[in-house]
Design a protein around this motif. Sequence first.
Motif, PDB file in Angstrom:
ATOM      1  N   ILE A 130       3.922 -16.946   3.859  1.00 21.05           N
ATOM      2  CA  ILE A 130       4.876 -16.143   2.968  1.00 21.05           C
ATOM      3  C   ILE A 130       5.680 -16.709   3.502  1.00 21.05           C
ATOM      4  CG2 ILE A 130       5.877 -14.294   2.474  1.00 21.05           C
ATOM      5  CD1 ILE A 130       2.389 -13.201   2.006  1.00 21.05           C
ATOM      6  N   LEU A 183       6.607   8.816   1.102  1.00 19.79           N
ATOM      7  CA  LEU A 183       5.831   7.611   0.021  1.00 19.79           C
ATOM      8  C   LEU A 183       5.849   9.065  -1.413  1.00 19.79           C
ATOM      9  CD1 LEU A 183       2.325   7.506   2.034  1.00 19.79           C
ATOM     10  CD2 LEU A 183       4.473   6.046   1.080  1.00 19.79           C
ATOM     11  N   ARG A 235      -0.555  -0.256   3.516  1.00 19.66           N
ATOM     12  CA  ARG A 235      -1.448  -0.086   3.251  1.00 19.66           C
ATOM     13  C   ARG A 235      -2.429  -1.204   3.240  1.00 19.66           C
ATOM     14  NH1 ARG A 235       0.915   4.327   0.985  1.00 19.66           N
ATOM     15  NH2 ARG A 235      -0.686   3.748  -1.290  1.00 19.66           N
ATOM     16  N   THR A 273       4.151   5.587   8.561  1.00 22.42           N
ATOM     17  CA  THR A 273       4.679   5.742   7.017  1.00 22.42           C
ATOM     18  C   THR A 273       4.197   4.463   6.181  1.00 22.42           C
ATOM     19  OG1 THR A 273       6.162   4.334   8.643  1.00 22.42           O
ATOM     20  CG2 THR A 273       6.958   6.378   7.580  1.00 22.42           C
ATOM     21  N   PRO A 274       2.869   4.357   5.427  1.00 26.32           N
ATOM     22  CA  PRO A 274       2.000   4.022   4.698  1.00 26.32           C
ATOM     23  C   PRO A 274       2.673   3.107   3.827  1.00 26.32           C
ATOM     24  CG  PRO A 274       1.091   5.791   5.157  1.00 26.32           C
ATOM     25  CD  PRO A 274       2.002   6.309   5.844  1.00 26.32           C
ATOM     26  N   GLN A 275       3.598   2.384   3.397  1.00 21.22           N
ATOM     27  CA  GLN A 275       3.867   1.830   2.679  1.00 21.22           C
ATOM     28  C   GLN A 275       2.890   1.005   1.399  1.00 21.22           C
ATOM     29  OE1 GLN A 275       7.037   2.732   0.878  1.00 21.22           O
ATOM     30  NE2 GLN A 275       7.845   4.389   2.735  1.00 21.22           N
ATOM     31  N   PRO A 276       2.851   0.571   0.556  1.00 22.17           N
ATOM     32  CA  PRO A 276       2.082   0.766  -0.364  1.00 22.17           C
ATOM     33  C   PRO A 276       1.116  -0.775   0.426  1.00 22.17           C
ATOM     34  CG  PRO A 276       3.313   1.858  -1.520  1.00 22.17           C
ATOM     35  CD  PRO A 276       3.889   1.902  -0.731  1.00 22.17           C
ATOM     36  N   GLU A 277       2.470  -1.613   0.357  1.00 24.03           N
ATOM     37  CA  GLU A 277       2.116  -3.357   1.499  1.00 24.03           C
ATOM     38  C   GLU A 277       1.469  -3.062   1.947  1.00 24.03           C
ATOM     39  OE1 GLU A 277       3.375  -6.024  -0.266  1.00 24.03           O
ATOM     40  OE2 GLU A 277       3.177  -7.337   0.636  1.00 24.03           O
ATOM     41  N   GLN A 294       9.342  -8.268   3.375  1.00 21.27           N
ATOM     42  CA  GLN A 294       8.392  -7.381   2.609  1.00 21.27           C
ATOM     43  C   GLN A 294       9.179  -7.947   0.907  1.00 21.27           C
ATOM     44  OE1 GLN A 294       5.996  -4.768   2.877  1.00 21.27           O
ATOM     45  NE2 GLN A 294       5.952  -4.994   4.786  1.00 21.27           N
ATOM     46  N   ALA A 312       7.961   3.479  10.541  1.00 22.37           N
ATOM     47  CA  ALA A 312       9.607   2.930  10.073  1.00 22.37           C
ATOM     48  C   ALA A 312      10.203   3.151  10.937  1.00 22.37           C
ATOM     49  CB  ALA A 312       9.923   2.761   8.697  1.00 22.37           C
ATOM     50  N   PRO A 329      -2.460  13.627   1.815  1.00 24.27           N
ATOM     51  CA  PRO A 329      -3.412  12.968   0.737  1.00 24.27           C
ATOM     52  C   PRO A 329      -3.672  10.974   1.304  1.00 24.27           C
ATOM     53  CG  PRO A 329      -1.834  13.729  -1.125  1.00 24.27           C
ATOM     54  CD  PRO A 329      -1.294  14.017   0.813  1.00 24.27           C
ATOM     55  N   ILE A 330      -2.518  10.809   0.930  1.00 25.02           N
ATOM     56  CA  ILE A 330      -2.777   8.665   1.139  1.00 25.02           C
ATOM     57  C   ILE A 330      -3.364   8.800   2.257  1.00 25.02           C
ATOM     58  CG2 ILE A 330      -1.196   7.144   0.579  1.00 25.02           C
ATOM     59  CD1 ILE A 330       0.200   8.538  -1.191  1.00 25.02           C
ATOM     60  N   ARG A 331      -2.196   8.840   3.881  1.00 23.33           N
ATOM     61  CA  ARG A 331      -2.952   8.469   5.054  1.00 23.33           C
ATOM     62  C   ARG A 331      -4.080   8.953   5.201  1.00 23.33           C
ATOM     63  NH1 ARG A 331       2.313  10.306   7.548  1.00 23.33           N
ATOM     64  NH2 ARG A 331       3.034   9.641   5.872  1.00 23.33           N
ATOM     65  N   GLU A 334       2.961  12.430  -1.720  1.00 22.50           N
ATOM     66  CA  GLU A 334       2.640  12.840   0.055  1.00 22.50           C
ATOM     67  C   GLU A 334       4.708  13.319   0.481  1.00 22.50           C
ATOM     68  OE1 GLU A 334       0.188   9.847   2.681  1.00 22.50           O
ATOM     69  OE2 GLU A 334       2.087  10.182   3.435  1.00 22.50           O
ATOM     70  N   ASP A 387       3.578  -7.182   8.744  1.00 25.07           N
ATOM     71  CA  ASP A 387       2.781  -6.471   7.628  1.00 25.07           C
ATOM     72  C   ASP A 387       2.770  -6.656   6.359  1.00 25.07           C
ATOM     73  OD1 ASP A 387       5.665  -5.624   8.095  1.00 25.07           O
ATOM     74  OD2 ASP A 387       4.978  -3.386   8.116  1.00 25.07           O
ATOM     75  N   LEU A 388       3.017  -8.345   6.411  1.00 26.00           N
ATOM     76  CA  LEU A 388       2.152  -8.408   4.763  1.00 26.00           C
ATOM     77  C   LEU A 388       1.028  -8.559   4.509  1.00 26.00           C
ATOM     78  CD1 LEU A 388       5.509 -11.027   4.724  1.00 26.00           C
ATOM     79  CD2 LEU A 388       5.370  -8.295   3.833  1.00 26.00           C
ATOM     80  N   VAL A 389       0.807  -8.746   2.864  1.00 20.70           N
ATOM     81  CA  VAL A 389      -0.882  -9.380   2.803  1.00 20.70           C
ATOM     82  C   VAL A 389      -0.389 -10.596   2.846  1.00 20.70           C
ATOM     83  CG1 VAL A 389      -2.043  -9.650   0.454  1.00 20.70           C
ATOM     84  CG2 VAL A 389      -0.654  -6.609   0.641  1.00 20.70           C
ATOM     85  N   GLY A 390      -1.837 -11.351   3.235  1.00 21.38           N
ATOM     86  CA  GLY A 390      -1.486 -12.172   3.256  1.00 21.38           C
ATOM     87  C   GLY A 390      -0.932 -13.227   4.216  1.00 21.38           C
TER      88      GLY A 390
END
Lengths: 286, 286, 286
Positions: free
Chosen positions: C113, B58, A84, A78-82, C80, A36, A112-114, B61, A57-60
């Motif tokens: 979407i 996140l 990722r 900044t890897p937000q859940p969506e 999003q 971001a 940890p997450i990234r 994190e 960066d939307l799923v779908g």
Amino acid sequence: MQTHAAIDPAHLIDTSGELLDLVRSTTPLVHCITNAVVTNFTANALLAIGAAPAMVDLVGEAGPFATVASGLLVNLGTPQPEQRAAAREAVAAARQAGTPWVLDPVAIGALPIRTELAHDLAELRPAAIRGNASEILALAGVGAGGRGVDAADETDAAAGPAAALARRTGAVVAVSGPVDLLTDGTTTVRLANGDALLTRVTGGGCALGAVVAAFLGAARGTATGALEAVVAAHLAYTVAAERAADGAAGPGSFAVRFLDALAAVEASELRALARVSTGALLGAAA
Amino acid sequence: MQTHAAIDPAHLIDTSGELLDLVRSTTPLVHCITNAVVTNFTANALLAIGAAPAMVDLVGEAGPFATVASGLLVNLGTPQPEQRAAAREAVAAARQAGTPWVLDPVAIGALPIRTELAHDLAELRPAAIRGNASEILALAGVGAGGRGVDAADETDAAAGPAAALARRTGAVVAVSGPVDLLTDGTTTVRLANGDALLTRVTGGGCALGAVVAAFLGAARGTATGALEAVVAAHLAYTVAAERAADGAAGPGSFAVRFLDALAAVEASELRALARVSTGALLGAAA
Amino acid sequence: MQTHAAIDPAHLIDTSGELLDLVRSTTPLVHCITNAVVTNFTANALLAIGAAPAMVDLVGEAGPFATVASGLLVNLGTPQPEQRAAAREAVAAARQAGTPWVLDPVAIGALPIRTELAHDLAELRPAAIRGNASEILALAGVGAGGRGVDAADETDAAAGPAAALARRTGAVVAVSGPVDLLTDGTTTVRLANGDALLTRVTGGGCALGAVVAAFLGAARGTATGALEAVVAAHLAYTVAAERAADGAAGPGSFAVRFLDALAAVEASELRALARVSTGALLGAAA
């Protein structure tokens, strides 16, 4: 695969100029899944160099878009859940479609997450991995990572681990620093262009990852290999930085001048200014 | 705790120069949880002044990072659900680790989600709270809040409520306006530096919150108190704004020149240009 | 409703200058729900032209805010999940409160979407729809959409479908291109101002959508119609772009100069530089 014989500095510099022209004549569409903080600067850097940015960066949507894009950047700043989930979808689609993709493992190590995501993605055939020494060491399984996006480790200390990471993943690995180190696991290229002001502008490294994706996209379907494309991106980017730093009054005016310089930099300048050396792994710089 | 006797303008100005130098020599790592509009400008302002920005928002994190950061900013400009949870996690960790943290309650008042979050967070021992008069009045339980990020209320009207908020929360409260008002609940400092162009650039206030976190981070473990650190951040920031405004052709060139000025501003300029006055609560400006 | 007789170029240009002054004297509050790449540039463009930006894209806040805002922009560049829900909430509230709102259907066509969302929102009485030819054709049910934010189709090819879309939705439809085409379904306005550098800066089109919302907000409650407001926004924006391009060294310096120019552009410049023509649908440009 390129043989080592072909990878001498003169060849790399010539190819860089040709690829820069090719980016401008073909306008590769670069799919960016990035953080971001740097989306705007990244998109402007791509537009300036002659590529077409698109952040999807939307799923779908990320999967279908990676299929039609020329190249893909996945930056983990900044890897937000969506995002990722979209990154995983995009990488799977890119791999299937043959879209070259770049992994930028921002600030991995302690976070940890990234870190987990970066390790997963690194196994999915990125064409290139770009980071600072701390990040590359962390991805290679050596070192504890940096503090944020700083490079706590020196570039040269990363040479061996970077080459091992390149051999393991099949990616060209690029370690950014005062001297950039780029390796496909066999050949190591050192590039001494650039300016310290790049580290005073947020996104100085992140936008480079996107430019790498643009050059890989332009090189796709040509005889030019991934190492040459990654070198070309770095060379155009860092020569533009030198041009921008000349006369800049500080980081604010440098960033503005840098976008101007990315739009203006020419193959002849790369030839005139390149400071590139090559060597076999662990060998001395040529 | 500082006694009131120590807080005279000359002391504040001297300390400001020392802290500016300390920021540059120690490069405090500033953990930013901030809004989507200003991430880039905020990171660039921190880099320019000499700090190291990192946006980590996140869940999973944000807590660990707040533990190792020098300072933390929580800005409520665009608090998406994941970011809200990350903010709570970061604040809890900062509090435990002793990391000074800054609350910027952007546009609270009428907007329900951020308003509730701001009230919750204000009880968790922020080192500083920074906002415009409308926002500070809303957080103090007075006034209806502004419209968006505008300051509908005058700074001076916020003096009493700001001091009460400072006493209740233990935070230094900074009210931004043509004259900035900063108070720890006992002493009130007025700072008349700055330029109206800062209000024509988005993030002009938000990035100041991050710079406050940087100065608090640099002051940590020194004899310098929070009020001095908050004053120092404001003084360096607003003197840089004056320098930038001189010769700017409009808000676009001002923003560029401002980043240059943040990188260049020196202690001697703070001494030469500071317009600082102090007083006991409700007293006349010195 | 305006009759066709009133819509001649001289009238449009005069009204544009009046509305520009009105924006500056009334500071319309523009609620932006827009994409992550351009939030900063959009907010700065609004501040520069004299409006007040606020990005509020949370479920639970977007509705109440759309009720009090002067105008609303919904841009689908990076929608999003939370933002999609907030957009629906904001549009419903805007419609109920009479807040004029602008739809920018970024990159619709192939991406599922945002395409579905754009089709849904277009039925909810936007005051204006702004996009490039590919996007407008896709929304009109013609054409396959572009690749990302590029305009793969020519503006003139979109004239008929744009007018049909305007009649169906009640919106003024604006097709951005080398010559902008704006239509309310009866009258078609062509505007030849602007500069190609606007396409080399990310957000060049997106920020225009926000400026359209600002002008619609300023015109609300006056005798000025939506077509005039949309023309005025485009004219002020593109004349500022011409002023900025004159002397720019590339896209970086152009963007900076453009913000300066938005702040400085005056009604007299619109009169001096406007290249506006009008015609009935399918008629020749006047």
